[in-house]
Design an enzyme around this catalytic site. Structure first.
Site, PDB file in Angstrom:
ATOM      1  N   CYS A 170       0.852  -1.189   0.000  1.00 14.29           N
ATOM      2  CA  CYS A 170       0.000   0.000   0.000  1.00 14.29           C
ATOM      3  C   CYS A 170       0.885   1.236   0.000  1.00 14.29           C
ATOM      4  O   CYS A 170       1.936   1.273   0.634  1.00 14.29           O
ATOM      5  CB  CYS A 170      -0.982  -0.009   1.161  1.00 14.29           C
ATOM      6  SG  CYS A 170      -0.344   0.545   2.737  1.00 14.29           S
ATOM      7  N   GLU A 171       0.409   2.230  -0.738  1.00 15.66           N
ATOM      8  CA  GLU A 171       1.227   3.438  -0.891  1.00 15.66           C
ATOM      9  C   GLU A 171       1.196   4.315   0.356  1.00 15.66           C
ATOM     10  O   GLU A 171       1.983   5.242   0.479  1.00 15.66           O
ATOM     11  CB  GLU A 171       0.782   4.245  -2.108  1.00 15.66           C
ATOM     12  CG  GLU A 171      -0.604   4.842  -2.004  1.00 15.66           C
ATOM     13  CD  GLU A 171      -1.018   5.539  -3.295  1.00 15.66           C
ATOM     14  OE1 GLU A 171      -0.390   5.306  -4.334  1.00 15.66           O
ATOM     15  OE2 GLU A 171      -1.982   6.320  -3.239  1.00 15.66           O
ATOM     16  N   HIS A 172       0.286   4.014   1.283  1.00 11.50           N
ATOM     17  CA  HIS A 172       0.197   4.850   2.496  1.00 11.50           C
ATOM     18  C   HIS A 172       1.223   4.451   3.540  1.00 11.50           C
ATOM     19  O   HIS A 172       1.826   5.291   4.179  1.00 11.50           O
ATOM     20  CB  HIS A 172      -1.198   4.741   3.110  1.00 11.50           C
ATOM     21  CG  HIS A 172      -2.284   5.154   2.169  1.00 11.50           C
ATOM     22  ND1 HIS A 172      -3.364   4.350   1.862  1.00 11.50           N
ATOM     23  CD2 HIS A 172      -2.433   6.275   1.447  1.00 11.50           C
ATOM     24  CE1 HIS A 172      -4.142   4.971   0.999  1.00 11.50           C
ATOM     25  NE2 HIS A 172      -3.600   6.136   0.728  1.00 11.50           N
ATOM     26  N   HIS A 173       1.371   3.134   3.728  1.00 15.38           N
ATOM     27  CA  HIS A 173       2.251   2.661   4.812  1.00 15.38           C
ATOM     28  C   HIS A 173       3.428   1.837   4.301  1.00 15.38           C
ATOM     29  O   HIS A 173       4.283   1.440   5.085  1.00 15.38           O
ATOM     30  CB  HIS A 173       1.446   1.801   5.801  1.00 15.38           C
ATOM     31  CG  HIS A 173       0.253   2.517   6.375  1.00 15.38           C
ATOM     32  ND1 HIS A 173      -1.011   2.392   5.854  1.00 15.38           N
ATOM     33  CD2 HIS A 173       0.150   3.385   7.406  1.00 15.38           C
ATOM     34  CE1 HIS A 173      -1.857   3.138   6.545  1.00 15.38           C
ATOM     35  NE2 HIS A 173      -1.182   3.753   7.498  1.00 15.38           N
ATOM     36  N   GLN A 210      -5.636  -0.588  -3.552  1.00 11.59           N
ATOM     37  CA  GLN A 210      -6.279  -1.737  -4.203  1.00 11.59           C
ATOM     38  C   GLN A 210      -7.202  -1.307  -5.338  1.00 11.59           C
ATOM     39  O   GLN A 210      -7.284  -1.973  -6.374  1.00 11.59           O
ATOM     40  CB  GLN A 210      -7.045  -2.532  -3.135  1.00 11.59           C
ATOM     41  CG  GLN A 210      -7.613  -3.836  -3.676  1.00 11.59           C
ATOM     42  CD  GLN A 210      -8.295  -4.658  -2.613  1.00 11.59           C
ATOM     43  OE1 GLN A 210      -7.905  -4.614  -1.444  1.00 11.59           O
ATOM     44  NE2 GLN A 210      -9.312  -5.405  -2.988  1.00 11.59           N
ATOM     45  N   HIS A 223      -4.991  -6.479   3.994  1.00 11.40           N
ATOM     46  CA  HIS A 223      -4.015  -5.391   4.101  1.00 11.40           C
ATOM     47  C   HIS A 223      -3.278  -5.484   5.442  1.00 11.40           C
ATOM     48  O   HIS A 223      -3.908  -5.396   6.497  1.00 11.40           O
ATOM     49  CB  HIS A 223      -4.724  -4.034   4.002  1.00 11.40           C
ATOM     50  CG  HIS A 223      -5.261  -3.760   2.634  1.00 11.40           C
ATOM     51  ND1 HIS A 223      -4.765  -2.762   1.826  1.00 11.40           N
ATOM     52  CD2 HIS A 223      -6.229  -4.384   1.917  1.00 11.40           C
ATOM     53  CE1 HIS A 223      -5.411  -2.773   0.667  1.00 11.40           C
ATOM     54  NE2 HIS A 223      -6.311  -3.737   0.698  1.00 11.40           N
ATOM     55  N   CYS A 230      -1.475  -3.351   6.762  1.00  6.06           N
ATOM     56  CA  CYS A 230      -1.549  -2.109   7.543  1.00  6.06           C
ATOM     57  C   CYS A 230      -2.810  -2.056   8.396  1.00  6.06           C
ATOM     58  O   CYS A 230      -2.892  -1.254   9.318  1.00  6.06           O
ATOM     59  CB  CYS A 230      -1.458  -0.878   6.629  1.00  6.06           C
ATOM     60  SG  CYS A 230      -2.856  -0.683   5.528  1.00  6.06           S
TER      61      CYS A 230
HETATM   62  N1  LIG Z   1      -9.006   2.880  -0.140  1.00  3.27           N
HETATM   63  C1  LIG Z   1      -7.883   2.276   0.242  1.00  3.27           C
HETATM   64  N2  LIG Z   1      -7.381   2.587   1.440  1.00  3.27           N
HETATM   65  C2  LIG Z   1      -6.252   1.949   1.809  1.00  3.27           C
HETATM   66  C3  LIG Z   1      -5.599   1.012   1.037  1.00  3.27           C
HETATM   67  N3  LIG Z   1      -4.516   0.580   1.714  1.00  3.27           N
HETATM   68  C4  LIG Z   1      -4.501   1.238   2.874  1.00  3.27           C
HETATM   69  N4  LIG Z   1      -5.559   2.078   2.950  1.00  3.27           N
HETATM   70  C5  LIG Z   1      -6.034   3.015   3.971  1.00  3.27           C
HETATM   71  O1  LIG Z   1      -5.385   4.240   3.831  1.00  3.27           O
HETATM   72  C6  LIG Z   1      -5.840   5.012   4.922  1.00  3.27           C
HETATM   73  C7  LIG Z   1      -4.816   6.058   5.286  1.00  3.27           C
HETATM   74  O2  LIG Z   1      -5.451   6.821   6.254  1.00  3.27           O
HETATM   75  P1  LIG Z   1      -4.697   7.905   7.172  1.00  3.27           P
HETATM   76  O3  LIG Z   1      -5.679   8.373   8.211  1.00  3.27           O
HETATM   77  O4  LIG Z   1      -4.070   8.919   6.285  1.00  3.27           O
HETATM   78  O5  LIG Z   1      -3.527   7.039   7.786  1.00  3.27           O
HETATM   79  P2  LIG Z   1      -3.448   6.359   9.219  1.00  3.27           P
HETATM   80  O6  LIG Z   1      -3.535   7.385  10.301  1.00  3.27           O
HETATM   81  O7  LIG Z   1      -2.211   5.521   9.220  1.00  3.27           O
HETATM   82  O8  LIG Z   1      -4.764   5.461   9.234  1.00  3.27           O
HETATM   83  P3  LIG Z   1      -5.112   4.159  10.084  1.00  3.27           P
HETATM   84  O9  LIG Z   1      -4.699   2.985   9.264  1.00  3.27           O
HETATM   85  O10 LIG Z   1      -6.606   4.209  10.270  1.00  3.27           O
HETATM   86  O11 LIG Z   1      -4.348   4.219  11.395  1.00  3.27           O
HETATM   87  C8  LIG Z   1      -6.170   4.007   6.017  1.00  3.27           C
HETATM   88  O12 LIG Z   1      -7.568   4.068   6.245  1.00  3.27           O
HETATM   89  C9  LIG Z   1      -5.796   2.653   5.390  1.00  3.27           C
HETATM   90  O13 LIG Z   1      -6.652   1.605   5.811  1.00  3.27           O
HETATM   91  C10 LIG Z   1      -6.177   0.704  -0.227  1.00  3.27           C
HETATM   92  O14 LIG Z   1      -5.680  -0.106  -0.989  1.00  3.27           O
HETATM   93  N5  LIG Z   1      -7.312   1.368  -0.566  1.00  3.27           N
HETATM   94 ZN   LIG Z   2      -1.656   0.900   4.273  1.00  2.00          ZN
END
Ligand SMILES: Nc1nc2c(ncn2[C@@H]2O[C@H](COP(=O)(O)OP(=O)(O)OP(=O)(O)O)[C@@H](O)[C@H]2O)c(=O)[nH]1
Ligand SMILES: [Zn+2]
Length: 197
Positions: free
Chosen positions: A84-87, A125, A153, A155
Site C-alpha cells: 500500500c502506498e500509504h504505509h 487496491q 491489508h 496495515c
Molecule cells: N481505499 C484504500 N485505502 C487503503 C488502502 N490501503 C490502505 N488504505 C487506507 O489508507 C488510509 C490512510 O489513512 P490515514 O488516516 O491517512 O492514515 P493512518 O492514520 O495511518 O490510518 P489508520 O490505518 O486508520 O491508522 C487508512 O484508512 C488505510 O486503511 C487501499 O488499498 N485502498
Molecule cells: Zn496501508
C-alpha cells in the site's frame, strides 16, 4: 531470470538510507546481524517495486493472437502481493480476470503477468484493480473486461485498526460487463468449485 539483473540504479544509495533508518529506529547497524541488512532491504524493495520498469501493455501485445472465440475467458485465483502506498506495508490476495474477446485473445500467462507488474508498484487496491482492467481493455480491445480483487491489508492487521480477518473486495469493468447479467455470469463462475484437474 538472474536475480542480479533485477537491480536498478540507486541501489547503493537506497542501502545507505536504510542504514540510517536502522539507526533512527534505535538499532546498531554495525552489529553483526545487521551489517548486510541495509543492502538486503534495498534489494528487496527494488524487487517489490520492479513493476515501475516493466511495460504491461507490451506484455499483452507481444502475445496477441487472432481468434474467433467470443465467449468469456476467465483467469481466476491469480495470487499477488503488493504494497500500500500509504504505509508501504504489504497487501495480498487473489485477482480474478474475465474478458470477452473481440477477434483477439492473449496468452493466459500474460494476464497473470499484467497483475504481477501492476502489483509490484506502490498501490491502493482500487487503482490496482482499475489499472489491470484498463490495460487489458486498451490492448486487447475486447467486448469487455472485468477484474475482481480480494485482499488483506497488513496495515490493517499489524497496526492501526488491527483487524485480522477483514477482506477488501474491489472490482472494475468495461464494455459488455456494464450489463448486470454479464457481471453475474462472471461472479457465479467465480463462486463455482474449480474441478481438480
Ligand atoms: N481505499 C484504500 N485505502 C487503503 C488502502 N490501503 C490502505 N488504505 C487506507 O489508507 C488510509 C490512510 O489513512 P490515514 O488516516 O491517512 O492514515 P493512518 O492514520 O495511518 O490510518 P489508520 O490505518 O486508520 O491508522 C487508512 O484508512 C488505510 O486503511 C487501499 O488499498 N485502498
Ligand atoms: Zn496501508
Amino acid at each position: 531470470m538472474n536475480p542480479e539483473t533485477e537491480f536498478r540504479e540507486g541501489l547503493d544509495e537506497l542501502a545507505s538510507h536504510y542504514k540510517e533508518v536502522l539507526t533512527l529506529l534505535g538499532e546498531d547497524p554495525t552489529r553483526e546481524g545487521l551489517q548486510k541488512t541495509p543492502m538486503r532491504v534495498a534489494k528487496a524493495m527494488q524487487i517489490l517495486t520492479r513493476g515501475y520498469t516493466q511495460d504491461p501493455h507490451k506484455v499483452l501485445t507481444d502475445a496477441l493472437f487472432a481468434e474467433d472465440y467470443d465467449q468469456m475467458v476467465i483467469v481466476k485465483d491469480i495470487d499477488f502481493f503488493s504494497m500500500c502506498e500509504h504505509h508501504m506495508l504489504p497487501f495480498y490476495g487473489k485477482a480474478h480476470v474475465a474478458y470477452i474477446p473481440n477477434g483477439h485473445i492473449t496468452g493466459l500467462s500474460k494476464i497473470a503477468r499484467v497483475v504481477d507488474i501492476f502489483s509490484h508498484r506502490l498501490q491502493v487496491q482500487e487503482r490496482l484493480t482499475h489499472q489491470i482492467m484498463e490495460c487489458i481493455n486498451d490492448t486487447l480491445k475486447p467486448q469487455g473486461v472485468m477484474v475482481v480483487i480480494e485482499a488483506k491489508h497488513m496495515c490493517m492487521q499489524m497496526r492501526g485498526v488491527e483487524k485480522q480477518n477483514s477482506i477488501t473486495t474491489t472490482s472494475a469493468y468495461s464494455g459488455v460487463f456494464e450489463a448486470m447479467k454479464v457481471r453475474e455470469e462472471f461472479m457465479s463462475l467465480l463462486r463455482g468449485e474449480s474441478k481438480r484437474i
